[in-house]
Scaffold this motif. Structure first.
Motif, short mmCIF file in Angstrom:
data_model
loop_
_atom_site.label_atom_id
_atom_site.label_comp_id
_atom_site.label_asym_id
_atom_site.label_seq_id
_atom_site.Cartn_x
_atom_site.Cartn_y
_atom_site.Cartn_z
N ASP A 111 0.82 -1.22 0.00
CA ASP A 111 0.00 0.00 0.00
C ASP A 111 0.85 1.26 0.00
O ASP A 111 0.49 2.25 -0.64
N ASP A 112 1.96 1.26 0.72
CA ASP A 112 2.80 2.45 0.81
C ASP A 112 3.44 2.81 -0.53
O ASP A 112 3.52 3.98 -0.89
N ALA A 113 3.88 1.80 -1.28
CA ALA A 113 4.56 2.04 -2.55
C ALA A 113 3.61 2.02 -3.74
O ALA A 113 4.00 2.38 -4.85
N GLY A 114 2.36 1.56 -3.53
CA GLY A 114 1.43 1.42 -4.65
C GLY A 114 1.87 0.34 -5.62
O GLY A 114 1.62 0.43 -6.82
N GLU A 115 2.51 -0.71 -5.08
CA GLU A 115 3.04 -1.78 -5.92
C GLU A 115 2.31 -3.09 -5.68
O GLU A 115 1.84 -3.36 -4.57
N VAL A 116 2.24 -3.88 -6.74
CA VAL A 116 1.69 -5.23 -6.65
C VAL A 116 2.74 -6.21 -7.13
O VAL A 116 3.57 -5.89 -7.97
N GLU A 117 2.67 -7.41 -6.57
CA GLU A 117 3.57 -8.48 -6.97
C GLU A 117 2.73 -9.60 -7.58
O GLU A 117 1.79 -10.08 -6.95
N GLU A 132 9.13 -19.76 -13.88
CA GLU A 132 8.28 -19.29 -12.80
C GLU A 132 9.00 -18.16 -12.09
O GLU A 132 10.22 -18.05 -12.15
N GLY A 133 8.22 -17.31 -11.47
CA GLY A 133 8.82 -16.18 -10.78
C GLY A 133 7.77 -15.14 -10.47
O GLY A 133 6.58 -15.45 -10.36
N CYS A 134 8.23 -13.90 -10.34
CA CYS A 134 7.27 -12.84 -10.05
C CYS A 134 7.71 -11.53 -10.70
O CYS A 134 8.89 -11.30 -10.96
N VAL A 135 6.71 -10.73 -10.97
CA VAL A 135 6.92 -9.39 -11.53
C VAL A 135 6.31 -8.41 -10.53
O VAL A 135 5.17 -8.58 -10.11
N ARG A 136 7.10 -7.44 -10.15
CA ARG A 136 6.62 -6.39 -9.24
C ARG A 136 6.44 -5.12 -10.05
O ARG A 136 7.32 -4.73 -10.79
#
Length: 142
Positions: A111-117, A132-136
């Motif tokens: 919430d503080d950074a306005g980021e989603v993973e 496989e992995g993640c994108v932020r």
């Protein structure tokens, strides 16, 4: 022309699933993307060299896999999203004749950074897990 809309941070919830994407793996795709990423390793464009390593044909390079992972998430999020990081782990190779299905879900929000993973997986129809992995990424507020 289609107008692309960017998701607002408030519209996204942990657990949201992204629409899956199927990518046909062809020789042209593998060779052209390897060359576009300046990866001149022969295993990505010379079938005989790839076969000498024990694989049946040329195989996709990591930069192409990473770009498909990123594209998958930004197609969902929209053009104003800012990619902050990409974390990828490779598994089975992608070779011509396969189909890779990419799936994803929102696994965290800051919430503080306005980021989603977004957790992302790409599985081919022959050997299974390719990546496989993640994108932020950072999304604009509403």
């Amino acid at each position: 022309m289609t107008d692309y809309r960017t998701l607002a941070f408030e519209e996204v919830e942990v657990g949201d699933k992204l629409p899956s994407l199927e990518i046909e793996i062809t020789t042209g795709l593998i060779v052209s993307t390897a060359l576009a990423t300046r990866d001149f390793e022969p295993v990505h464009h010379d079938k005989a060299v790839a076969q000498a390593t024990g694989l049946p044909d040329v195989f996709m390079n990591i930069l192409t896999s990473q770009s498909f992972m990123t594209r998958f998430v930004t197609d969902w999020s929209g053009p104003e999203a800012v990619v902050k990081s990409v974390d990828i782990r490779l598994g089975a190779p992608n070779v011509p004749g396969m189909v890779m299905t990419v799936t994803g879900r929102v696994q965290a929000k800051d919430d503080d950074a306005g980021e989603v993973e977004v957790a992302v997986a790409g599985e081919n129809n022959i050997w299974g897990m390719h990546m496989e992995g993640c994108v932020r990424l950072q999304l604009p507020g509403s």
